[in-house]
Scaffold this motif. Structure first.
Motif, PDB file in Angstrom:
ATOM      1  N   UNK A 573      32.704  51.934  46.643  1.00 29.02           N
ATOM      2  CA  UNK A 573      34.087  51.769  46.063  1.00 29.02           C
ATOM      3  C   UNK A 573      33.983  50.174  45.903  1.00 29.02           C
ATOM      4  N   UNK A 574      33.909  49.794  44.764  1.00 26.24           N
ATOM      5  CA  UNK A 574      34.100  48.265  44.271  1.00 26.24           C
ATOM      6  C   UNK A 574      35.515  47.773  44.269  1.00 26.24           C
ATOM      7  N   UNK A 575      35.740  46.697  44.482  1.00 26.35           N
ATOM      8  CA  UNK A 575      37.217  46.201  44.375  1.00 26.35           C
ATOM      9  C   UNK A 575      36.888  44.655  43.508  1.00 26.35           C
ATOM     10  N   UNK A 576      37.953  44.537  42.471  1.00 25.92           N
ATOM     11  CA  UNK A 576      37.784  43.501  41.689  1.00 25.92           C
ATOM     12  C   UNK A 576      38.976  42.751  41.350  1.00 25.92           C
ATOM     13  N   UNK A 577      38.897  41.663  41.036  1.00 26.83           N
ATOM     14  CA  UNK A 577      40.131  40.826  40.646  1.00 26.83           C
ATOM     15  C   UNK A 577      40.139  40.823  39.492  1.00 26.83           C
ATOM     16  N   UNK A 578      41.261  41.433  38.561  1.00 24.32           N
ATOM     17  CA  UNK A 578      41.214  41.474  37.189  1.00 24.32           C
ATOM     18  C   UNK A 578      41.622  40.264  36.285  1.00 24.32           C
TER      19      UNK A 578
END
Length: 924
Positions: A573-578
């Motif tokens: 599960x990857x978390x990104x700052x949009x």
């Protein structure tokens, strides 16, 4: 955030297999659902699934006469004794063989279990706590084939057992001198039901070929002669008694406790001197008017007080006959599927039917010829779910193409849409909660109106495409769906139904879509290992492209729109700052799935788990945690900041599902391979019947499969108090257990119920509320709050410490959902939000679930009140129109007073509606 979520309810499945039962009062139906049982309260329109479960699917349920105990037996013969009062498991037992039926005696002292060709009578569990609640009393042998059904006499002196060898056996539950056993023939097929007449030994037997035999006994129940423990005193009787005792001392089946063994022979009872033996005579034989050659009789039940016989057939038809004259009262077809179980309540006015093929449960009132209850789950797997914005409803879509809407309070489905012709792949509510949008593999996206219950919009693509995902923006205006064959994203307007744009750019099937809750930005992920951010304002151009390490399977925005979570095929599960298009973290969750080994797998479960991944993601209401599920029986909650696993939920322990066991069971391996891969036709009506050559019976090409456990979709409730998962078993709802008996806050020695009530008597309202919250008992807090005068609410709210404002607001929201003091609790909510609104705004992350819970309660009361007001207004208008039509002349004074009363009633209703609307607007 608390993680004490517990199993709350099971929706989407109302009946699977086994026998139905009515409660003692006749107001509730107890239905087996997989390895659990559900209780449907027909008077209050509520459903509840008990938190107890067996290791495999339940096949039969035995209910005690007082309605307090239930015996649940699964496919392997493992039994669980459950208290229906406390919802707790009291005892475990194993019969070592599959059990066909369980039945308590009417006096509640004994119960009989039938397995294979033997009937076992046990002492019923008493009120006292016992080490062994299943104490074997006697074993009854007689039938040569498997037993099928049981019935007791009203005085619990005898019971009858039906068998597959076409015989029926009457046994004495006690030591009777003139009745030990009696065998009845006369049928040419399997015995489906056998029933005693009321206060009599007369019998009715029903067989699978549609034949009914009426048997008359020459002895009344009072004519049974008791035999002492030592038997008669004559020398011949003593010899017979010694011979019988020699047989009775034999041990029962392997693994069973010792008990008496009664062995019957088909030639009838032996004549004993000085006692006139019980004999039966067939008075008549009747045949049911079956439609079709293969319309077997599959279920039957007899109500002794009304002499009503209800029979169900494989074609979905049921008959009501009055016995012993065999007069047909009613005949109706409820479906085209086999009726698996029938039950009738105590008064005899409600009849319950269960269809295992459709998963359908319905209750029919035969006197008024109307449905009391009718529910049906999804025919195939449940594929998608979505919570309404107020958390009051859940919409689900299944592989059968149906869209169902469930009420979270009652647990029942109140509307079903059948316009789709293929599997549902995505479903969501609009922001206002009155429209449901669903996407399907049939190439359409449909919008359904919850006001008029109709499909008012249908969106299609220029070329037929199979839509695999769906998203609706926060305004409810834009609807987009991704295609898995053309790799495109289609964008429509919900108001006009026009296709606005086709977004192209992905090089693989589009797997998931998500709109930002704060901006007009669409995030899409695909099997091409990218996440694309589309700007909905600037000509629908690609704003950013995020590169992934593997194929993207699911994407979702955090509730504040500041973070993006993506699940990939490699189990991460990857978390990104949009905003900056940078990755902020990742969680490796492959080892948390723990996939079991399927029966057809050639590799171990550990190796198979390496290829599994999360297929559904959902943020919590405060955005601090994320819920993840996939092809596994586990659902995981992760803390995003710490990137650690907080808790793992096992959604099922049902071994009847595939991929549940980690290791292969070698006991199922034979010289022909695994037993799971062998097609066994036993001819019970729902499987293949192996017949003679040249006779076509059954469908040899019918599909036999074992469903695999998996979680297809997840969603947190907007209130944050519960979350739901659509799985192979149905729609599982987990909620926080708020009914703790003692959970104090800042407890001290002087905080006691007596001190709280002392402050109430002194009219120290704020101090009393603080002490009640420190003790944290819901009943005491409610008592203190409702003792506060209405004109003192503003003063008390203004003098409360800040730390108790949030607790009081949460309590008001939960109390408003169940209480009838609407204006009183609405005033509390209004004063708290008005006086402490700025302070609560600074803690918006923690206060948001409480506000949503409060809004849910107010919205429900608003809907109920508005319907009531409309009904009263229409009733008044109808009464006035009816009186005018009849030309009734009333005195002027009377007409004036009645008109004034009508105006006053309408004004009162309008005031109530306005008050509710103001409360909703205030919170929104």
């Amino acid at each position: 955030m608390k993680f004490a979520y517990r199993f709350s309810n099971l929706l989407g499945a109302v009946y699977r297999r086994g026998n139905l039962s009515f409660s003692k009062d006749g107001d509730s139906v107890i239905s087996p659902v997989g390895n659990r049982i559900s209780v449907f309260d027909l008077k209050n329109n509520q459903s509840e699934t008990l938190p107890v479960s067996t290791t495999k699917n339940i096949t039969c349920v035995g209910l005690s006469p007082d309605g307090n105990l239930a015996i649940l037996v699964d496919e392997d013969g493992a039994a669980v004794l459950v208290s229906l009062v406390t919802r707790a498991v009291l005892h475990h037992f194993h019969f070592h063989k599959p059990v066909s039926s369980v039945r308590f005696s009417p006096d509640g002292r004994k119960f009989v279990v039938t397995k294979e060709n033997v009937a076992l009578m046990y002492h019923a569990p008493g009120r006292k706590r016992e080490f062994n609640a299943f104490a074997l009393d006697k074993s009854y042998y007689g039938p040569y084939d498997e037993t099928t059904c049981i019935d007791w006499t009203d005085d619990s002196k005898c019971f009858v057992v039906g068998s597959k060898d076409m015989s029926t056996w009457v046994f004495g539950a006690e030591r009777w001198a003139n009745l030990v056993y009696y065998c009845l023939g006369g049928h040419k097929d399997v015995i489906v039901g056998c029933f005693f007449e009321q206060d009599s030994l007369d019998l009715y037997t029903v067989s699978q070929d549609g034949a009914l035999c009426v048997w008359e006994c020459d002895t009344e129940p009072d004519g049974l002669l008791s035999r002492g423990p030592r038997g008669p005193s004559g020398p011949q009787e003593k010899e017979a008694e010694e011979r019988e005792d020699g047989e009775e001392r034999e041990e029962g089946e392997e693994g069973e406790p010792r008990g008496e063994v009664i062995r019957g022979k088909a030639d009838g009872n032996k004549q004993k001197e000085g006692a006139r033996m019980v004999r039966y005579k067939r008075q008549g034989k009747h045949f049911f008017n079956k439609e079709g050659d293969f319309n077997n009789l599959t279920a039957a039940v007899f109500h002794k007080k009304t002499h009503l016989l209800v029979t169900g057939f494989a074609s979905g038809i049921f008959h009501l006959h009055e016995l012993p004259e065999f007069n047909l009262i009613h005949s109706l077809s409820i479906s085209d599927q086999r009726i698996a179980s029938i039950c009738i309540n105590g008064p005899g006015d409600w009849i319950g039917f269960g269809c295992s093929g459709l998963g359908q449960l319905l209750v029919w009132e035969w006197q008024s010829e109307s449905y009391v209850f009718k529910q049906q789950g999804h025919f195939n797997n449940m594929a998608a779910l979505s919570y309404s914005p107020d958390g009051q409803y859940i919409a689900t879509g299944g592989d059968d193409g149906k869209v169902k809407v469930w009420n979270t309070n009652s647990g029942l489905c109140f509307v079903t849409f059948t316009e789709h012709s293929s599997s549902i792949t995505g479903i969501t509510f609009t922001s206002r909660g009155f429209v449901i949008v669903s996407a399907s593999l049939d190439g359409t996206v449909r919008a359904f109106d919850l006001h008029r219950y109709r499909n008012f919009r249908t969106f299609t693509s220029p070329r037929p495409s199979q839509f695999s995902c769906l998203a609706v923006d926060s305004s409810g205006e834009l609807v987009c769906a991704g295609a898995q064959d053309s790799f495109q994203i289609f964008l429509w307007s919900l108001q006009t139904g026009r296709l606005l744009e086709v977004l192209a750019g992905h090089e693989g099937p589009v797997s998931s879509l998500s709109f930002s809750p704060v901006q007009s930005v669409l995030a899409s992920t695909s099997w091409d290992r990218t996440v694309r951010l589309w700007d909905m304002v600037d000509s629908w151009q690609t704003k950013e492209i995020l590169r992934l390490t593997s194929d993207g399977l699911a994407v979702t925005y955090r509730p504040d729109g500041e973070e993006l979570a993506v699940a990939t095929l490699d189990g991460e599960i990857c978390f990104w700052n949009p905003q900056t298009a940078t990755q902020t973290g990742s969680i490796v969750g492959r080892h948390d799935l723990q996939m079991g080994r399927k029966e057809t797998d050639k590799i171990t479960a550990k190796q198979a788990a390496k290829g599994k991944s999360f297929t559904s993601l959902c943020y919590s209401a405060d955005g601090q945690c994320i819920l993840a599920g996939g092809q596994s029986k586990f659902v995981c909650i992760y803390n995003i900041a710490e990137q650690i696993l907080m808790k793992k939920f096992e959604i099922s322990c049902n071994l009847s599902l595939d991929a549940m066991e980690e290791y292969l069971d070698r006991r199922k391996m034979t010289e022909f391979g695994s037993l799971a891969l062998l097609d066994e036709g036993v001819g019970d009506g729902d499987t293949v019947a192996l017949s003679l050559p040249g006779v076509r019976r059954g469908d040899m090409s019918s599909r036999h499969f074992k469903p695999e456990i998996r979680v297809s979709s997840l969603s947190f409730s907007p209130t944050g108090r519960s979350w739901a998962a659509s799985s192979t078993e149905g729609l599982l709802v987990y909620s926080l257990d708020g009914a703790l008996v003692f959970d104090p806050f800042d407890l001290d020695l002087d905080v006691t119920p007596a001190s709280v009530r002392r402050q109430v008597r002194r009219a120290e309202w704020a101090a009393a509320i603080v002490l009640a919250f420190r003790l944290n008992e819901a009943a005491l807090t409610k008592e203190v709050l409702e003792a506060v005068p209405h004109d003192q609410i503003s003063v008390v709210c203004g003098s409360l410490p800040d730390i108790y404002v949030e607790k009081l607001l949460h309590f008001v929201g939960s109390a408003l959902e169940r209480s009838g003091h609407l204006q009183f609790y609405l005033t509390w909510a209004q004063r708290l939000l008005t006086l402490h609104g700025q302070k609560l705004k600074n803690r918006s992350g923690s206060i948001l679930p409480i506000i949503l819970s409060l809004q849910k309660s107010i919205q429900r009361h608003f809907d109920d009140l508005s319907k009531l007001c409309d009904w009263n207004i229409y009733s008044i208008q109808y009464a006035v129109a009816l009186s005018n039509q009849k030309g009734i002349k009333r005195p002027a004074a009377d007409s004036l007073s009645e008109a004034e009363e009508e105006e006053e009633e309408e004004e009162d209703l309008d005031v109530a509606s306005v008050a509710s609307v103001e409360g909703v607007d205030m919170l929104i």
